[in-house]
Design an enzyme around this catalytic site. Structure first.
Site, PDB file in Angstrom:
ATOM      1  N   THR B   1      40.669 -33.495 -14.706  1.00 41.33           N
ATOM      2  CA  THR B   1      39.264 -33.144 -14.524  1.00 41.33           C
ATOM      3  C   THR B   1      38.395 -33.918 -15.512  1.00 41.33           C
ATOM      4  OG1 THR B   1      39.936 -30.935 -13.871  1.00 41.33           O
ATOM      5  CG2 THR B   1      37.624 -31.226 -14.452  1.00 41.33           C
ATOM      6  N   GLY B  31      39.936 -25.135  -7.182  1.00 35.42           N
ATOM      7  CA  GLY B  31      39.817 -24.477  -8.482  1.00 35.42           C
ATOM      8  C   GLY B  31      38.375 -24.225  -8.862  1.00 35.42           C
ATOM      9  N   ASP B  32      38.114 -24.269 -10.160  1.00 32.95           N
ATOM     10  CA  ASP B  32      36.792 -23.914 -10.672  1.00 32.95           C
ATOM     11  C   ASP B  32      35.734 -24.991 -10.468  1.00 32.95           C
ATOM     12  OD1 ASP B  32      38.508 -25.292 -12.706  1.00 32.95           O
ATOM     13  OD2 ASP B  32      36.574 -25.421 -13.733  1.00 32.95           O
ATOM     14  N   GLY B  53      40.394 -27.258 -17.278  1.00 34.72           N
ATOM     15  CA  GLY B  53      41.510 -26.405 -17.666  1.00 34.72           C
ATOM     16  C   GLY B  53      42.113 -25.694 -16.480  1.00 34.72           C
ATOM     17  N   GLY B  55      42.073 -23.723 -13.529  1.00 40.73           N
ATOM     18  CA  GLY B  55      40.962 -23.410 -12.639  1.00 40.73           C
ATOM     19  C   GLY B  55      40.837 -21.960 -12.257  1.00 40.73           C
TER      20      GLY B  55
END
Lengths: 174, 140
Positions: B1, B31-32, B53, B55
């Site tokens: 990321t 994910g996030d 990190g 997610g």
């Protein structure tokens, strides 16, 4: 006001052989974002420019350096947020484009939506004239090797376990 | 990321985050990163944040919005980042990292993983690092 810029290249157990490439990559991205700011660009212009540099660098898990999913394919997610009015744009599970952050910005600028996913995001990329890359274009030898390591390991032990760093406490980091 | 946070010469803030996810993730798993308040947040009245990190953990605690909320309550950018990452670790067990610029112009990074590559440009100085506590400085 003095322009400010900060970037990251991912938080995980970065292996030693990626240390210099990672440091050089984030430095180049921060300098590019700052150059945009100093030339009068907006904060949004700057973060898109900086993330584009990182997406084009195979040292990072984004764009050209993305890891592979269970099927051995690349799926990319990205978001942009403008602090002036909380406007935002994002894409998820988009495939075969080099710079999803630029597509996320177009979702923000040209649609009434916050997030486009999968086939819809791919169709939007096509509408906006994004070059559709061959499916293998974004797959690096390192990503393929890591994927193969994972597949072999899970076949051997019959359990889910990321090959990324071998430490269960640190697995699963995007 | 990867991610970026900026403040322009007008004092406007923005953030962006981009990812390829996790090796051998289930197809369609997201994910996030593309989630407002998880992978990124920006509000001129508070500050801007980009995260990286685990997610699912970041989404569960709305990490970047949480950091903004802590800054709204008066914590510094650095205190807010550390507090939110520690909360995520103890509450849901995930590790990660963030970069932050507050509306007051505080620039910081924080991470609970073993390493995170970062770089910043402020007042003619390029700073960078990858290990905890490490900071290379170069005058531009």
């Amino acid at each position: 006001m003095e322009p400010l810029m900060i970037v990251h290249g991912g938080a995980w157990a970065i292996p030693g052989e990626l240390t210099e490439r990672s440091l050089n990559g984030v430095r180049r991205a921060a300098l590019e974002g700052h150059r945009v700011l100093r030339s009068g660009g907006s904060a949004v212009d700057a973060v898109v420019a900086a993330v584009t540099v990182l997406e084009d660098d195979t040292a990072f898990d984004a764009g050209h350096g993305a890891v592979l999913n269970l099927k051995g394919e690349v799926e990319l997610d990205a978001i942009v947020i403008d602090g002036r009015d909380l406007s935002s744009g994002a894409v998820c599970a988009v495939q075969d484009i080099a710079n999803p952050v630029q597509l996320a910005r177009l979702v923000m600028d040209k649609t009434d939506h916050c997030l486009l996913g999968g086939v819809g995001a791919n169709d939007f990329a096509k509408e906006q004239g994004f070059e559709r890359l061959p499916p293998t274009e974004l797959v690096t030898p390192e990503a393929r090797a890591e994927w193969e390591k994972y597949i072999k390991f899970t076949t051997a032990v019959g359990a889910l376990f990321s090959a990324r760093d071998g430490d269960p406490k640190l697995t699963g980091c995007d | 990321t990867v991610g970026a946070v900026a403040m322009d010469t007008s004092g406007n803030l923005a953030s962006a985050t981009s990812t390829g996810g996790i090796t051998a993730k289930k197809p369609g798993r997201v994910g996030d990163t593309p989630v407002i308040g998880a992978g990124a947040f920006a509000d001129n009245d508070v500050g801007a944040v980009s995260s990286t990190g685990h997610g699912e953990s970041i989404m569960k605690v709305c990490l970047t919005r949480r950091i903004a909320e802590l800054m709204e309550r008066g914590l510094s950018a650095n205190e807010a980042a550390k507090t939110a990452l520690e909360f995520m670790s103890t509450r849901v067990g995930g590790a990660g990292g963030v970069i932050v610029i507050s509306k007051k112009g505080e620039v910081c990074h924080s991470f609970t993983t073993s390493r995170m590559a970062w770089a910043s440009v402020t007042q003619g100085t390029l700073k960078s690092g990858i290990d905890p506590g490490q900071e290379f400085t170069e005058n531009l």
